[in-house]
Design an enzyme around this catalytic site. Structure first.
Site, mmCIF file in Angstrom:
data_model
loop_
_atom_site.group_PDB
_atom_site.id
_atom_site.type_symbol
_atom_site.label_atom_id
_atom_site.label_comp_id
_atom_site.label_asym_id
_atom_site.label_seq_id
_atom_site.Cartn_x
_atom_site.Cartn_y
_atom_site.Cartn_z
ATOM 1 N N LYS A 1 9.453 -3.044 4.556
ATOM 2 C CA LYS A 1 10.317 -1.903 4.226
ATOM 3 C C LYS A 1 11.747 -2.368 3.959
ATOM 4 C CE LYS A 1 6.949 -0.436 4.276
ATOM 5 N NZ LYS A 1 5.575 -0.803 4.655
ATOM 6 N N ILE B 1 -6.294 -8.591 -0.020
ATOM 7 C CA ILE B 1 -7.602 -7.928 -0.170
ATOM 8 C C ILE B 1 -8.075 -7.334 1.160
ATOM 9 C CG2 ILE B 1 -8.288 -9.353 -2.146
ATOM 10 C CD1 ILE B 1 -10.047 -10.956 -0.091
ATOM 11 N N VAL C 1 -11.543 -11.637 -8.939
ATOM 12 C CA VAL C 1 -11.031 -13.002 -9.087
ATOM 13 C C VAL C 1 -12.077 -13.920 -8.466
ATOM 14 C CG1 VAL C 1 -9.210 -14.593 -8.350
ATOM 15 C CG2 VAL C 1 -8.639 -12.231 -8.979
ATOM 16 N N GLY D 1 -5.875 -7.439 -5.436
ATOM 17 C CA GLY D 1 -6.109 -6.296 -4.544
ATOM 18 C C GLY D 1 -5.079 -5.202 -4.790
ATOM 19 N N GLU E 1 -7.781 -5.574 -9.499
ATOM 20 C CA GLU E 1 -8.468 -4.778 -8.474
ATOM 21 C C GLU E 1 -9.961 -4.736 -8.781
ATOM 22 O OE1 GLU E 1 -8.014 -3.031 -5.454
ATOM 23 O OE2 GLU E 1 -10.139 -2.615 -5.791
ATOM 24 N N HIS F 1 16.156 25.145 1.481
ATOM 25 C CA HIS F 1 16.338 24.953 0.046
ATOM 26 C C HIS F 1 17.693 24.290 -0.196
ATOM 27 C CE1 HIS F 1 16.294 25.757 -4.236
ATOM 28 N NE2 HIS F 1 17.541 26.199 -4.127
HETATM 29 P P1 FAD Z 1 -0.633 -6.340 15.680
HETATM 30 O O1 FAD Z 1 0.607 -5.697 15.229
HETATM 31 O O2 FAD Z 1 -1.357 -7.228 14.729
HETATM 32 O O3 FAD Z 1 -0.262 -7.137 17.004
HETATM 33 C C1 FAD Z 1 -1.182 -7.907 17.687
HETATM 34 C C2 FAD Z 1 -0.442 -8.999 18.427
HETATM 35 O O4 FAD Z 1 -1.372 -9.659 19.269
HETATM 36 C C3 FAD Z 1 0.140 -10.073 17.525
HETATM 37 O O5 FAD Z 1 1.519 -10.220 17.771
HETATM 38 C C4 FAD Z 1 -0.618 -11.345 17.890
HETATM 39 O O6 FAD Z 1 0.219 -12.483 17.889
HETATM 40 C C5 FAD Z 1 -1.056 -11.041 19.314
HETATM 41 N N1 FAD Z 1 -2.274 -11.745 19.708
HETATM 42 C C6 FAD Z 1 -3.455 -11.822 19.027
HETATM 43 N N2 FAD Z 1 -4.358 -12.520 19.733
HETATM 44 C C7 FAD Z 1 -3.734 -12.888 20.900
HETATM 45 C C8 FAD Z 1 -4.148 -13.617 22.034
HETATM 46 N N3 FAD Z 1 -5.383 -14.097 22.149
HETATM 47 N N4 FAD Z 1 -3.245 -13.815 23.022
HETATM 48 C C9 FAD Z 1 -1.969 -13.332 22.927
HETATM 49 N N5 FAD Z 1 -1.539 -12.616 21.875
HETATM 50 C C10 FAD Z 1 -2.409 -12.404 20.882
HETATM 51 N N6 FAD Z 1 1.271 -0.071 9.034
HETATM 52 C C11 FAD Z 1 1.923 1.102 8.957
HETATM 53 O O7 FAD Z 1 1.559 2.050 9.660
HETATM 54 N N7 FAD Z 1 3.014 1.262 8.135
HETATM 55 C C12 FAD Z 1 3.448 0.268 7.352
HETATM 56 O O8 FAD Z 1 4.425 0.449 6.619
HETATM 57 C C13 FAD Z 1 2.771 -0.974 7.386
HETATM 58 N N8 FAD Z 1 3.185 -1.999 6.623
HETATM 59 C C14 FAD Z 1 2.536 -3.203 6.702
HETATM 60 C C15 FAD Z 1 2.970 -4.227 5.883
HETATM 61 C C16 FAD Z 1 2.342 -5.461 5.927
HETATM 62 C C17 FAD Z 1 2.823 -6.574 5.031
HETATM 63 C C18 FAD Z 1 1.272 -5.663 6.842
HETATM 64 C C19 FAD Z 1 0.609 -7.005 6.933
HETATM 65 C C20 FAD Z 1 0.831 -4.645 7.657
HETATM 66 C C21 FAD Z 1 1.456 -3.399 7.586
HETATM 67 N N9 FAD Z 1 1.037 -2.320 8.359
HETATM 68 C C22 FAD Z 1 1.667 -1.114 8.266
HETATM 69 C C23 FAD Z 1 -0.091 -2.445 9.307
HETATM 70 C C24 FAD Z 1 0.446 -2.630 10.737
HETATM 71 O O9 FAD Z 1 1.275 -3.766 10.772
HETATM 72 C C25 FAD Z 1 -0.712 -2.774 11.715
HETATM 73 O O10 FAD Z 1 -1.595 -1.678 11.578
HETATM 74 C C26 FAD Z 1 -0.197 -2.823 13.136
HETATM 75 O O11 FAD Z 1 0.700 -3.891 13.327
HETATM 76 C C27 FAD Z 1 -1.364 -2.956 14.119
HETATM 77 O O12 FAD Z 1 -0.867 -3.010 15.416
HETATM 78 P P2 FAD Z 1 -1.668 -3.750 16.584
HETATM 79 O O13 FAD Z 1 -0.828 -3.575 17.802
HETATM 80 O O14 FAD Z 1 -3.065 -3.298 16.621
HETATM 81 O O15 FAD Z 1 -1.721 -5.286 16.171
HETATM 82 P P1 NAD Z 2 -6.433 -2.658 1.457
HETATM 83 O O1 NAD Z 2 -7.757 -2.539 2.088
HETATM 84 O O2 NAD Z 2 -5.491 -1.514 1.466
HETATM 85 O O3 NAD Z 2 -6.614 -3.051 -0.089
HETATM 86 C C1 NAD Z 2 -7.327 -4.188 -0.497
HETATM 87 C C2 NAD Z 2 -7.752 -3.990 -1.943
HETATM 88 O O4 NAD Z 2 -8.266 -5.220 -2.413
HETATM 89 C C3 NAD Z 2 -8.835 -2.943 -2.121
HETATM 90 O O5 NAD Z 2 -8.446 -2.056 -3.131
HETATM 91 C C4 NAD Z 2 -10.057 -3.764 -2.514
HETATM 92 O O6 NAD Z 2 -10.942 -3.080 -3.382
HETATM 93 C C5 NAD Z 2 -9.412 -4.945 -3.219
HETATM 94 N N1 NAD Z 2 -10.206 -6.178 -3.244
HETATM 95 C C6 NAD Z 2 -10.957 -6.687 -2.253
HETATM 96 N N2 NAD Z 2 -11.499 -7.869 -2.643
HETATM 97 C C7 NAD Z 2 -11.059 -8.096 -3.916
HETATM 98 C C8 NAD Z 2 -11.246 -9.148 -4.865
HETATM 99 N N3 NAD Z 2 -11.983 -10.212 -4.575
HETATM 100 N N4 NAD Z 2 -10.639 -9.045 -6.065
HETATM 101 C C9 NAD Z 2 -9.873 -7.968 -6.368
HETATM 102 N N5 NAD Z 2 -9.659 -6.943 -5.503
HETATM 103 C C10 NAD Z 2 -10.232 -7.014 -4.297
HETATM 104 O O7 NAD Z 2 -5.790 -3.959 2.097
HETATM 105 P P2 NAD Z 2 -4.311 -4.526 2.082
HETATM 106 O O8 NAD Z 2 -3.524 -3.948 0.969
HETATM 107 O O9 NAD Z 2 -4.469 -6.000 2.176
HETATM 108 O O10 NAD Z 2 -3.723 -3.964 3.434
HETATM 109 C C11 NAD Z 2 -4.323 -4.323 4.685
HETATM 110 C C12 NAD Z 2 -4.073 -3.290 5.724
HETATM 111 O O11 NAD Z 2 -2.710 -3.217 6.071
HETATM 112 C C13 NAD Z 2 -4.503 -1.920 5.263
HETATM 113 O O12 NAD Z 2 -5.478 -1.463 6.174
HETATM 114 C C14 NAD Z 2 -3.297 -1.070 5.350
HETATM 115 O O13 NAD Z 2 -3.570 0.166 5.971
HETATM 116 C C15 NAD Z 2 -2.314 -1.870 6.175
HETATM 117 N N6 NAD Z 2 -0.996 -1.668 5.560
HETATM 118 C C16 NAD Z 2 -0.424 -0.442 5.616
HETATM 119 C C17 NAD Z 2 0.778 -0.209 4.991
HETATM 120 C C18 NAD Z 2 1.378 1.146 5.039
HETATM 121 O O14 NAD Z 2 0.958 1.940 5.853
HETATM 122 N N7 NAD Z 2 2.374 1.441 4.222
HETATM 123 C C19 NAD Z 2 1.415 -1.227 4.300
HETATM 124 C C20 NAD Z 2 0.802 -2.457 4.241
HETATM 125 C C21 NAD Z 2 -0.399 -2.663 4.894
#
Ligand code: FAD
Ligand code: NAD
Length: 466
Positions: free
Chosen positions: A56, A272, A238, A181, A204, A445
């Protein structure tokens, strides 16, 4: 272990992401002796370190850059000479992450949650090793989150071929970025680099982007992203990425089979999907196993099949979203404390933080129609006075209601502030609102949110402004 045994902690949470850190804080607030094991150097998990927050930070900064560079500001009478200072942009991203992860450390201290630094692995159902320590707990919450899904045969070198973490930190704007993806990550991070000057092509596998979102929303989003300059190759997979001399050559094949083509890029983002983190956790020692999707199965109360072990967040089935993990964190702690922690998994909003934002909560129109008769109301943002005044005409709001009871089943929108607007829809649905309830609620509004009211009015055919 006998009940009377003294445990080191009442609750040990494994993982300090939004699921784990929230569970730990709530457990401590409820008077339970709580520790949280985290293997990263900082707290906050994927979300704060390499997910929601840094993405963000880059989305916000690149959006402002884009408005200045593409003439949108000039239209408002603001003349600018724009120059990209990518290092400063990265600096403010790193700063946001530092402040917020430090904030969780402060909250742990304030609430007396012990942070056990290191990787946790089960020894048995009530004992865990964390680095070279061994700790016992009456209750253990698995909140280990998820990691990037790899594309078979494709090596992520974080130089030419990157995952979301690498894509947040690119040291220069790529000339041509190929995003594999068309999901949330691909569209958010693809948008960042498109705004900063890269040509972006999104490949995609499915015939439309954003699986899981409402069909109309998927189609309209695709049109908007195309208009902004992202090129799409839908129904395409891909099959190979060859890297040589800092360039990648991708092999693409039609999803249904056919002749392969190639595409060159200087940056490839693999986005993906994500997979649950259980490697090295030694679940077997606790009597647990994962399901076929690698997830830890739970019941309605977040209990696994082993007494005293609970699981939440990305590691369990359901959408991988930070707010879902947080709510589960609160609920699991309350259940451990003998209260009634509940998460309504039918009302979890989803937001894509592009421009405009894409947001939804509840059922898509397709799923709602499979389940019974529905009425649908739509209202275009072009007819919303605030969006029109702000030169933000793209998008619409859609309200889906049960045809007989009028109860709202789903709300979807594309609007510049869609992520903020969707909260009122979630709250209305949580209270069991009908479309009439929303239509007769007074909305300030001029706000973008009036479009939700008008779409609700359209369910019974009576919007005012179209
Ligand atoms: P995580 O946040 O993955 O935290 C798990 C933690 O456990 C990690 O820090 C890891 O190091 C630790 N861990 C794992 N195994 C062990 C172990 N054995 N011992 C000790 N520690 C361990 N979601 C949204 O709602 N809004 C968004 O805008 C959004 N944007 C995203 C953008 C990106 C680029 C990505 C990758 C994800 C995004 N997500 C978003 C998804 C969101 O980050 C996850 O859904 C969320 O972080 C999940 O929370 P969690 O607590 O389950 O796990
Ligand atoms: P995603 O599941 O949202 O999208 C993956 C996409 O890749 C799908 O459309 C799928 O059909 C496509 N795909 C899969 N294999 C492929 C291939 N071989 N070639 C081409 N396309 C392929 O996954 P993501 O975008 O990697 O995000 C992962 C998770 O992180 C999601 O569950 C999402 O909810 C979370 N996330 C959330 C936010 C948010 O809430 N704003 C932001 C980032 C990530």
């Amino acid at each position: 272990m006998a009940d009377e045994q003294q445990y080191d902690y009442d609750v040990l949470v494994i993982g300090a992401g939004p699921g784990g850190y929230v569970a730990a804080i709530r457990a401590a607030q409820l008077g339970l002796r709580t520790a949280c094991a985290e293997s990263r150097e900082t707290l906050g998990g994927t979300c704060l370190n390499v997910g929601c927050i840094p993405s963000k930070a880059m989305l916000h900064a690149s959006e402002l850059y884009d408005h200045a560079a593409n003439g949108a500001m000039a239209k408002l009478g603001i003349k600018t000479q724009v120059e990209l200072d990518l290092e400063t942009m990265h600096g403010q991203r790193r700063d946001a992450v530092k402040q917020l992860t430090g904030g969780i450390e402060y909250l742990f201290k304030k609430n007396k949650v012990t942070w056990l630094k290191g990787r946790a692995a089960f020894q048995d159902a009530h004992s865990v090793s964390v680095g070279d320590q061994r700790v016992t707990a009456r209750n253990i919450v698995i909140a280990t989150g998820s990691s990037v899904t790899a594309l078979p045969g494709v090596t992520i070198d974080q130089q030419v071929v990157v995952d979301s973490t690498g894509a947040l930190e690119l040291p220069r704007v790529p000339e041509h970025m190929v995003v594999i993806g068309g999901g949330v990550i691909g569209l958010e991070l693809g948008s960042v680099w498109r705004r900063l000057g890269a040509k972006v092509t999104c490949v995609e596998f499915l015939d439309q982007i954003l699986p899981g979102f409402d069909g109309d929303i998927r189609k309209e989003s695709n049109k908007i992203f195309k208009k902004q300059g992202i090129e799409f190759r839908l129904s395409t997979k891909v099959t190979n990425v060859a890297v040589e001399g800092g360039k990648a050559v991708l092999t693409l094949e039609p999803a249904q089979g056919g002749e392969a083509t190639t595409l060159e890029a200087d940056c490839v983002l693999v986005s993906i999907g994500r997979r649950p983190n259980t490697d090295g956790l030694n679940l077997e020692a606790a009597g647990l196993a994962t399901n076929q999707r690698g997830q830890v199965e739970i019941d309605h109360d977040f209990r696994t099949k082993v007494d005293g072990i609970w699981a939440i967040g990305d590691v369990v089935p359901g959408p991988m979203l930070a707010h879902k993990a947080e709510d589960e964190g609160i609920a699991v702690a309350e259940n451990i404390a003998g209260q009634h922690g509940i998460v309504n998994h039918d009302v979890i909003p989803s937001v894509v933080y592009t421009w405009p934002e894409i947001a939804g909560v509840g059922l898509t129109e397709e799923v709602a129609r499979e389940r019974g008769e529905v009425k649908v109301g739509k209202f275009p943002m072009m007819a919303n006075s605030r969006a029109k005044t702000n030169h933000e005409p793209d998008g619409f709001v859609k309200v889906i209601a049960d045809a007989k009871t009028d109860r709202v089943l789903g709300v979807w929108c594309i609007a510049t502030v869609g992520g903020t607007m969707i909260a009122q829809a979630a709250q209305a649905m949580e209270f069991g609102a009908t479309s009439e309830d929303i239509a007769y609620t007074c909305h300030a509004h001029p706000t973008h949110s009036e479009a939700i009211k008008e779409a609700a009015m359209a369910v019974t055919g009576k919007p005012i402004h179209i």
